[in-house]
Design a protein around this motif. Structure first.
Motif, PDB file in Angstrom:
ATOM      1  N   UNK A   1      -3.539  21.315  37.990  1.00  0.00           N
ATOM      2  CA  UNK A   1      -1.799  20.195  38.270  1.00  0.00           C
ATOM      3  C   UNK A   1      -0.286  21.074  39.609  1.00  0.00           C
ATOM      4  N   UNK A   2      -0.875  23.048  39.097  1.00  0.00           N
ATOM      5  CA  UNK A   2       0.161  23.459  40.293  1.00  0.00           C
ATOM      6  C   UNK A   2      -0.097  23.820  41.930  1.00  0.00           C
ATOM      7  N   UNK A   3      -1.199  24.144  41.081  1.00  0.00           N
ATOM      8  CA  UNK A   3      -1.941  24.636  42.911  1.00  0.00           C
ATOM      9  C   UNK A   3      -3.253  23.539  43.648  1.00  0.00           C
ATOM     10  N   UNK A   4      -2.963  22.810  43.779  1.00  0.00           N
ATOM     11  CA  UNK A   4      -4.154  21.944  44.225  1.00  0.00           C
ATOM     12  C   UNK A   4      -4.542  21.877  43.668  1.00  0.00           C
ATOM     13  N   UNK A   5      -5.284  22.385  42.456  1.00  0.00           N
ATOM     14  CA  UNK A   5      -6.553  22.625  42.156  1.00  0.00           C
ATOM     15  C   UNK A   5      -8.103  23.851  41.806  1.00  0.00           C
ATOM     16  N   UNK A   6      -6.656  24.547  41.770  1.00  0.00           N
ATOM     17  CA  UNK A   6      -7.487  26.897  42.007  1.00  0.00           C
ATOM     18  C   UNK A   6      -7.626  26.451  40.033  1.00  0.00           C
ATOM     19  N   UNK A   7      -7.875  27.425  39.661  1.00  0.00           N
ATOM     20  CA  UNK A   7      -8.296  28.034  38.985  1.00  0.00           C
ATOM     21  C   UNK A   7      -9.032  29.517  38.367  1.00  0.00           C
ATOM     22  N   UNK A   8      -9.183  30.116  37.454  1.00  0.00           N
ATOM     23  CA  UNK A   8      -9.612  31.360  36.640  1.00  0.00           C
ATOM     24  C   UNK A   8     -10.947  31.476  37.190  1.00  0.00           C
ATOM     25  N   UNK A   9     -11.342  32.506  36.407  1.00  0.00           N
ATOM     26  CA  UNK A   9     -13.400  32.621  36.061  1.00  0.00           C
ATOM     27  C   UNK A   9     -13.300  33.845  34.707  1.00  0.00           C
ATOM     28  N   UNK A  10     -13.195  33.465  33.653  1.00  0.00           N
ATOM     29  CA  UNK A  10     -13.157  34.347  32.534  1.00  0.00           C
ATOM     30  C   UNK A  10     -14.860  35.340  32.476  1.00  0.00           C
ATOM     31  N   UNK A  11     -14.201  36.410  33.533  1.00  0.00           N
ATOM     32  CA  UNK A  11     -16.322  36.862  33.398  1.00  0.00           C
ATOM     33  C   UNK A  11     -16.040  37.952  33.743  1.00  0.00           C
TER      34      UNK A  11
ATOM     35  N   UNK B   1       5.038  37.000  23.682  1.00  0.00           N
ATOM     36  CA  UNK B   1       6.352  38.071  23.518  1.00  0.00           C
ATOM     37  C   UNK B   1       7.142  38.076  22.473  1.00  0.00           C
ATOM     38  N   UNK B   2       7.032  38.952  21.144  1.00  0.00           N
ATOM     39  CA  UNK B   2       7.633  39.238  20.402  1.00  0.00           C
ATOM     40  C   UNK B   2       8.507  40.410  19.950  1.00  0.00           C
ATOM     41  N   UNK B   3       9.419  40.316  19.152  1.00  0.00           N
ATOM     42  CA  UNK B   3      10.343  41.616  19.183  1.00  0.00           C
ATOM     43  C   UNK B   3       9.455  42.510  18.672  1.00  0.00           C
ATOM     44  N   UNK B   4       8.360  41.838  17.976  1.00  0.00           N
ATOM     45  CA  UNK B   4       7.757  43.374  17.765  1.00  0.00           C
ATOM     46  C   UNK B   4       6.920  44.000  18.894  1.00  0.00           C
ATOM     47  N   UNK B   5       6.654  43.258  20.076  1.00  0.00           N
ATOM     48  CA  UNK B   5       5.817  44.228  21.591  1.00  0.00           C
ATOM     49  C   UNK B   5       4.614  42.512  21.511  1.00  0.00           C
ATOM     50  N   UNK B   6       4.289  43.033  22.846  1.00  0.00           N
ATOM     51  CA  UNK B   6       3.882  42.110  23.918  1.00  0.00           C
ATOM     52  C   UNK B   6       2.566  42.328  22.580  1.00  0.00           C
ATOM     53  N   UNK B   7       1.350  40.689  22.753  1.00  0.00           N
ATOM     54  CA  UNK B   7       0.179  41.137  22.499  1.00  0.00           C
ATOM     55  C   UNK B   7      -0.777  40.119  22.956  1.00  0.00           C
ATOM     56  N   UNK B   8      -1.849  39.901  23.419  1.00  0.00           N
ATOM     57  CA  UNK B   8      -2.547  38.954  24.704  1.00  0.00           C
ATOM     58  C   UNK B   8      -4.439  38.405  23.426  1.00  0.00           C
ATOM     59  N   UNK B   9      -4.298  37.206  23.272  1.00  0.00           N
ATOM     60  CA  UNK B   9      -5.845  36.661  23.417  1.00  0.00           C
ATOM     61  C   UNK B   9      -6.399  36.581  24.145  1.00  0.00           C
ATOM     62  N   UNK B  10      -7.470  37.341  24.798  1.00  0.00           N
ATOM     63  CA  UNK B  10      -8.103  36.877  25.892  1.00  0.00           C
ATOM     64  C   UNK B  10      -9.915  36.584  25.044  1.00  0.00           C
ATOM     65  N   UNK B  11     -10.584  36.694  26.183  1.00  0.00           N
ATOM     66  CA  UNK B  11     -12.219  36.923  25.551  1.00  0.00           C
ATOM     67  C   UNK B  11     -13.264  36.962  27.164  1.00  0.00           C
ATOM     68  N   UNK B  12     -14.903  38.126  26.324  1.00  0.00           N
ATOM     69  CA  UNK B  12     -15.154  38.359  27.056  1.00  0.00           C
ATOM     70  C   UNK B  12     -16.721  37.155  27.216  1.00  0.00           C
ATOM     71  N   UNK B  13     -16.870  36.622  26.053  1.00  0.00           N
ATOM     72  CA  UNK B  13     -17.853  35.664  26.053  1.00  0.00           C
ATOM     73  C   UNK B  13     -17.452  34.600  25.278  1.00  0.00           C
ATOM     74  N   UNK B  14     -18.190  33.497  24.652  1.00  0.00           N
ATOM     75  CA  UNK B  14     -18.188  32.641  23.647  1.00  0.00           C
ATOM     76  C   UNK B  14     -17.763  32.875  22.045  1.00  0.00           C
ATOM     77  N   UNK B  15     -18.889  34.241  22.003  1.00  0.00           N
ATOM     78  CA  UNK B  15     -18.707  35.829  20.753  1.00  0.00           C
ATOM     79  C   UNK B  15     -18.428  36.574  20.693  1.00  0.00           C
ATOM     80  N   UNK B  16     -17.174  36.458  21.558  1.00  0.00           N
ATOM     81  CA  UNK B  16     -16.924  37.944  21.684  1.00  0.00           C
ATOM     82  C   UNK B  16     -15.443  38.250  22.686  1.00  0.00           C
ATOM     83  N   UNK B  17     -14.843  38.356  21.983  1.00  0.00           N
ATOM     84  CA  UNK B  17     -12.979  38.452  21.691  1.00  0.00           C
ATOM     85  C   UNK B  17     -12.344  39.962  22.236  1.00  0.00           C
ATOM     86  N   UNK B  18     -11.304  39.533  23.847  1.00  0.00           N
ATOM     87  CA  UNK B  18     -10.938  41.051  23.644  1.00  0.00           C
ATOM     88  C   UNK B  18      -9.482  40.589  23.439  1.00  0.00           C
ATOM     89  N   UNK B  19      -8.683  41.374  22.305  1.00  0.00           N
ATOM     90  CA  UNK B  19      -7.058  41.252  22.032  1.00  0.00           C
ATOM     91  C   UNK B  19      -6.241  42.525  22.737  1.00  0.00           C
TER      92      UNK B  19
END
Length: 393
Positions: A92-102, A200-218
């Protein structure tokens, strides 16, 4: 051992492999020298987000089949702070562009599988000479024996610690080291989110990502001197749940299969060329992982360079080679700025003044409440369009 080729490429990471693949498609001979083993290269955990431009180049060059079959398209990210959740809608913000998790590991495997010309694994480049002439030489060691490889040009894609960057006389280096690192883990558990969560949290940053539908990267923000072994699995899961908490959402847990600490650093070395030596990827620039730019900058570099080399060989034009450093650096500095802004906005800095901390929180709130600020974030995250899609003339 080959003694002559058209282009010598040092390094079999994403930059070197992508360049080798693009030049191979164009009929230009290359030899890739890689100091590590093939197993190490294919298992090296790095980035997992591909910009729209990277996806387009891999598809156009015939390297995107498995990516399209197994990759996960993401149309946004989630920003969490103060117990709230806000979504940034990329299309909606970039004219239809996206990213790929791979994952980078999979990109590397795909490019190695498509390689027809030699990749010399466990071949350590020792020095580069003759850069001001027409036949530069790379001296390297393979299986305990030294060899010399002569070519028309050398492209160093050998990372920050490689010989390529140090071979440039008197480079200008711009650098910033951040007062925190990331503790990253891989876990055999399905992701608890459909898109990446930046918290963003007062204890520090955290990120939840993934590699596949069964593997998480955090990831968790931790002090620079952190020992991964000091963090038990339970402690990691508890801290992730605390930092990403919002009403109605819960974090799924599972076996953690790997842990590692990633320092946070920004660096640019200029210029990217001296004579017949060119730098690309981490040999020329480092970005903190917050904005997911490292692999994508590497692919942008070598796409630009591959086009310039093709014009040189086919038409005798040197103007694109002469312009490579300046054109690549323009994109690099845009990405460096975005990565710096994302990093400082989302992390807590133990050395910052309370005023600075409140300013960073306000920047984050503006990014999710101002349509203009949201669009700027989205445009930078999906990446600026590449300067022309790679095709073989």
């Amino acid at each position: 051992m080959p003694s002559r080729t058209q282009i010598t490429i040092i390094g079999a990471g994403p930059a070197g492999l992508t360049l080798g693949h693009l030049l191979q498609r164009a009929g230009i001979d290359t030899v890739i020298l890689e100091s590590r083993s093939r197993a190490y290269v294919e298992q090296r955990q790095r980035a997992g987000i591909l910009e729209q431009g990277t996806v387009d180049v891999l598809r156009a060059s015939g390297a995107g089949a498995r990516m399209d079959a197994e990759g996960i398209r993401h149309d946004g990210i989630e920003l969490r702070f103060d117990g709230e959740s806000h979504r940034i809608d990329f299309p909606a913000l970039t004219g239809g562009r996206s990213v790929m998790v791979y994952a980078q590991t999979e990109v590397v495997k795909d490019l190695i599988a498509l390689r027809e010309a030699p990749i010399l694994f466990e071949a350590e480049a020792l020095d580069v000479t003759g850069l001001d002439g027409t036949s530069p030489e790379v001296r390297y060691r393979h299986e305990g024996v030294e060899h010399t490889l002569v070519s028309d040009a050398v492209v160093a894609c050998d990372g920050f610690h490689g010989i390529g960057r140090t071979a440039l006389p008197s480079p200008r280096v711009y650098e910033r080291t951040y007062p925190y690192s990331w503790l990253g883990v891989l876990a055999d558990v399905a992701p608890s989110c459909e898109e990446l969560i930046y918290a963003r949290h007062e204890r520090g940053f955290a990120l939840h990502s993934m590699r596949t539908p069964t593997v998480s990267r955090l990831y968790l923000q931790v002090p620079n001197d952190t020992d991964p072994a000091a963090w038990s699995d339970d402690r990691i899961w508890d801290e992730l749940a605390t930092r990403m908490a919002v009403d109605g959402w819960s974090l799924a847990t599972g076996p953690i299969t790997s842990k590692g600490v990633t320092p946070m650093r920004s660096l640019v070395s200029e210029p990217l060329r001296h004579g017949r030596l060119f730098l690309a990827g981490d040999a020329a620039h480092i970005v903190p992982p917050t904005g997911a730019k490292g692999l994508n900058l590497a692919v942008a570099d070598v796409t630009l360079l591959a086009d310039a080399l093709l014009r040189w060989y086919r038409k005798g034009e040197e103007s694109a080679l002469d312009a490579y450093s300046g054109r690549a650096l323009a994109r690099v500095w845009r990405a460096e700025t975005f990565s710096y802004e994302m990093t400082t906005m989302l992390h807590t800095d133990p050395s910052a003044l309370p005023f600075d901390d409140r300013v960073r929180r306000e920047r984050l709130r503006r990014a999710v409440t101002s349509p203009a600020a949201s669009a700027v974030l989205a445009e930078n995250y999906v990446g600026a369009p590449f300067e022309g899609l790679w095709t073989v003339p």
